[in-house]
Every structure is written in C-alpha cells, then in structure tokens.
Design an enzyme around this catalytic site. Structure first.
Site, PDB file in Angstrom:
ATOM      1  N   PRO A 276       0.824  -1.211   0.000  1.00 22.02           N
ATOM      2  CA  PRO A 276       0.000   0.000   0.000  1.00 22.02           C
ATOM      3  C   PRO A 276       0.857   1.259   0.000  1.00 22.02           C
ATOM      4  O   PRO A 276       1.900   1.307   0.653  1.00 22.02           O
ATOM      5  CB  PRO A 276      -0.784  -0.112   1.314  1.00 22.02           C
ATOM      6  CG  PRO A 276       0.088  -0.928   2.208  1.00 22.02           C
ATOM      7  CD  PRO A 276       0.905  -1.848   1.322  1.00 22.02           C
ATOM      8  N   GLY A 277       0.434   2.243  -0.757  1.00 24.73           N
ATOM      9  CA  GLY A 277       1.116   3.533  -0.757  1.00 24.73           C
ATOM     10  C   GLY A 277       0.143   4.625  -0.334  1.00 24.73           C
ATOM     11  O   GLY A 277       0.258   5.228   0.722  1.00 24.73           O
ATOM     12  N   CYS A 346       1.238  29.271 -16.224  1.00 24.42           N
ATOM     13  CA  CYS A 346       0.672  29.863 -17.437  1.00 24.42           C
ATOM     14  C   CYS A 346       0.017  28.845 -18.346  1.00 24.42           C
ATOM     15  O   CYS A 346       0.439  28.655 -19.489  1.00 24.42           O
ATOM     16  CB  CYS A 346       1.766  30.611 -18.164  1.00 24.42           C
ATOM     17  SG  CYS A 346       2.374  31.913 -17.111  1.00 24.42           S
ATOM     18  N   GLU A 347      -0.948  28.145 -17.846  1.00 26.02           N
ATOM     19  CA  GLU A 347      -1.806  27.342 -18.713  1.00 26.02           C
ATOM     20  C   GLU A 347      -3.127  27.101 -17.996  1.00 26.02           C
ATOM     21  O   GLU A 347      -3.169  27.019 -16.763  1.00 26.02           O
ATOM     22  CB  GLU A 347      -1.150  26.035 -19.150  1.00 26.02           C
ATOM     23  CG  GLU A 347      -0.590  25.166 -18.076  1.00 26.02           C
ATOM     24  CD  GLU A 347       0.013  23.895 -18.692  1.00 26.02           C
ATOM     25  OE1 GLU A 347      -0.778  23.030 -19.105  1.00 26.02           O
ATOM     26  OE2 GLU A 347       1.244  23.780 -18.761  1.00 26.02           O
TER      27      GLU A 347
END
Ligand code: LLP
Length: 423
Positions: A276-277, A346-347
C-alpha cells in the site's frame, strides 16, 4: 481518520498550528502527520495479523527520507520501482531483505545494484526481464528470489490512468501464460521462483476486483504447486483507495480488505506481502497554500493561490478531487461562494477545481488541500521555475523541515552553458 483538526478556530497538524509552520517556512508547503502515517501502517499490519505477512510501503506515494525512516522504524518493508528508490530505501535504513523491487523496465545496472546490496525479491514483469535478471545474477554468482507479476485481466474500476490489471495494460505477464513462464524459470540457474505477484490498480473503492484477482492467484498457486514449484510467498500489491471527498461513501477499510485476503488466499500457507502507498500517506498530508489574489472574471471568481499544478498535479492530470479547507475555521453557517481555484502557472490546465463552494476568502488567507500526502510532493516539478516546495513533518507538538525549499541559484546553476555559447 487523520490528525488535521481545527482547535480554537485554527487548523492544526497534530498539536502544531498550521500558521506557526507557515511563518517559519512560508507557503506553499506540504505537511505530514507522524501519528496518521503510523496509524495507517498499523491498520494494515493488524488487518493481516493472523497471517505471516509483511506490509511493504509503496514509496512511490511519498519517498521523503523522513517518511521512509518512520516506516522502517515501524517494521515495514518497502516496494521500490527504480534504482533511485532503492537507494532511498537503503539510505533510510531498510535492510535489503525488506526491499521488494517492482517495475516493468528494470535495467541491468538496477538489478546489479539490488543484488549486490540485498533484496527480498524481484517482481518480474516480462520474459525479456526474466532473461536479463538471470544473466546478471549468474554473472554475479547469485541465485535471486523472484515472483512473476501476473496480469489477471480484472477491471479495477478506477481511473484509466491508474488501472493496471487489464490485458490491455503494460503490466505483468498474462496469467494464462504463467505456468509456461514458471517452467522456464525453473531451468534458469540465477533465479528462484518463490511466489506470485499481482497489482491491479490504484484508488480502488470496491473490494470485488481484489477478490477476483486474489481468487485467480489462489488458483494459480495450486496449479504451480501441482507443477512442482515451491510457491511460498504472495505479493498482493497495493491499491486500496482513500476518501478524497468526505461527502462521498467511504471506501472499504483495511480490516475489510484484510478479510478479503484471508478469505481468498489465507489458507494457502503462504507468506503474504502487500504494497500500500496511498492509504498510508494520502490522508497523512496537507498542501498548505496562500491566496495571492481574488480575481473577478466575466461570470466567476478565481481564487489565485501560490500553489500550482507543478506542486500538486493530480487535479490537472486525473481530474482528481481534493478537499480544500481554510486554515482559519469558517463560522458555521457562514456565507459561501463558488470559486475556480487556480495556480499561477501559465496554462488553463493549472486549475485545481471549478465552481467549488468555499467560505469567502481574501488575499493572504491560507487554505489547505486535504489528502495530499500521497502522489503530491513526489510528482511535483519546477515548471515555470517554481522551486520544489518544502516538506514538513509534525510529531505531536514538534515539527521539522524534512526537505527545504531550494534557492533560485541552486536551480539555475544546475544548468550549464556550453563553451561555444560563452563570451
Ligand atoms: N504496487 C505497485 C506495483 C504499484 O504500481 C503501485 C502504484 C502500488 C503498489 C501502490 O498503490 P497504492 O496503494 O498507492 O494505490 N499517481 C497516481 C497513482 C499511481 C499509482 C501507481 N502504482 C495518483 O496520483 O493517483
């Protein structure tokens, strides 16, 4: 349950007020709770308790050295997927016999590193990898423990980018070919097939796909034993999901997951490993950020934060939902308004959420993204030359910076200008 609660109207991490950390390190930053990390590890450990088992923390979720050291001190094993992660595991104090090496593209250098410095097992994902590992092990005069990661062709019912157990995914060896592959391994001098590995995906909120996959693994265990292989360890992967939206039905608990493990593979006499993470680290971390501006658009309000997609990419990449809460507790029943919460990058993809109802917020107010301890800091970048943000670990009333913010000089000086452009 986590340890991020309001006390006297101020969000705390365990016993530490979030504003105290902010005044020391500045925003944005990640903060993790030792008590939550510990609790989540123990939940899994206890859920598998009657079986011989090892919880191998999938460090890809959060690989900070301090988090790893904590996991190692709790007796965890660790799942690594690169030579870099292997080095991190060793540096944090994991002994080789508690390090599992997964991943579909292990190189000869990575194999050699792990064989020389100690390894619990390699999880093999293809025949070419099997041959390369055999060649490396033989050259080093070693006989290395391996499992074969089988692809059970099970639908994990999760986001397509994090589903790994369908035939169309790049992971594992088709379970239908497993017997041939184990037969081949038996003839290779460098490899010792000790078990089977499976991992079908991440953020699973239903136990049924686990059940299906583990039943297939149980069936394969019987078949391989009948073929004469000594199958004694099962690595069942990770993937149990966490509650990102507190208003939704919560995913199953580790105890319920443990029951599935016991029911499906518990009577095979195998040592059980899980990886598990997210469930260990996810709800053990917050991303704390400040409002830079509140901007009025044509038909909406933008909350412009100092954190951006480079710091937490999950919303941009998977459309992931993270709860956002103010650091100063809003008054009950107070006014709310919908915001598009965005970063300065900037997107337009640099949007954490659109039209989210939040209490009224103003420049310099702080907010926290919940469930940001897994796949947050590890997936961050310096896009737009925004320095990697600090990570902080809290333990009761103490906190420590466990990764500092780099200076701009450090970032810029990693680049070099070739001779022909100088002068
Ligand atoms: N074992 C293997 C072989 C894995 O590939 C993974 C995750 C795990 C264990 C741990 O799974 P967990 O318990 O954390 O679900 N970046 C994505 C998640 C990618 C998961 C990749 N593999 C996200 O932010 O949702």
């Amino acid at each position: 349950m986590d340890h991020f609660l309001y006390r006297n109207g101020v969000l705390h991490a365990e016993d530490v007020p979030i504003p105290d950390i902010a005044s020391e390190v500045g925003t944005p930053f990640y903060v993790y709770s030792t008590a939550t990390l510990t609790r989540h590890f123990k939940l899994f450990d206890e859920a598998l308790a009657p079986l011989e088992h090892l919880v191998c923390y999938a460090m890809k979720a959060n690989s900070n050295q301090a988090v790893l050291r904590l996991m190692a001190s709790l007796g965890a094993g660790v799942d690594v997927v690169s030579g870099g992660e292997y080095r991190r595991a060793k540096a944090a104090g994991f002994p080789g016999e508690r390090i599992v090496f997964s991943g579909i593209g292990k190189t000869a250098e990575e194999m050699e590193l792990a064989i020389q410095s100690g390894i619990r097992q390699f999880n093999l994902e293809s025949e070419p990898e099997m041959h390369l590992l055999n060649a490396v092990a033989t050259r080093l005069g070693k006989h290395v423990p391996v499992t074969v990661r089988v692809n059970p062709d099970v639908d994990a019912k999760t986001h397509e980018k994090i589903a790994t157990g369908k035939a169309e995914n790049k992971f594992g060896i088709p379970i239908s070919r497993a017997r041939e592959v184990y037969a081949e391994i038996a003839g290779l001098p460098g490899l010792d097939a000790i078990g089977i590995d499976v991992h079908i995906g991440s953020q699973l909120t239903d136990l049924e796909p686990f059940e299906q996959a583990y039943l297939k693994v149980a069936e394969l265990t019987h078949a391989l034993r009948a073929d004469g292989h000594d199958i004694r360890r099962l690595d069942l992967g990770g993937g149990l999901g966490i509650p990102y939206e507190r208003s939704n039905v919560a995913p199953p608990l580790p105890t319920e997951y443990g029951d599935v493990v016991k029911r499906t593979v518990g009577d095979l006499g195998c040592e059980i490993e899980i990886e598990p993470g997210r469930l260990i680290a996810g709800n053990a971390g917050l991303l704390v950020s400040s409002v830079i501006y509140v901007k009025s658009g044509e038909d909406r309000k933008f909350l412009i934060l100092d954190a951006a997609m480079n710091d937490l990419i999950r919303p941009a990449m998977y459309g992931a939902y993270h709860d956002i809460i103010p650091v100063i507790e809003p008054s009950a029943g107070g006014e709310q308004t919908p915001y598009d919460v965005v970063g300065p990058v900037c997107e337009s993809g640099d949007t954490f959420t659109k039209g989210r109802d939040l209490p009224l917020l103003y420049a310099d107010d702080m907010v926290a993204f919940r469930s940001a301890g897994a796949y947050g800091a590890v997936m961050s970048s310096e896009y737009n030359t925004r320095p990697l943000i600090p990570e902080v670990l809290v333990h009761e009333h103490q906190f420590a910076v466990i990764r500092r913010r780099p200076t701009f000089d450090e970032i810029i000086n990693r680049d070099t200008i070739p001779e022909w452009l100088k002068g």
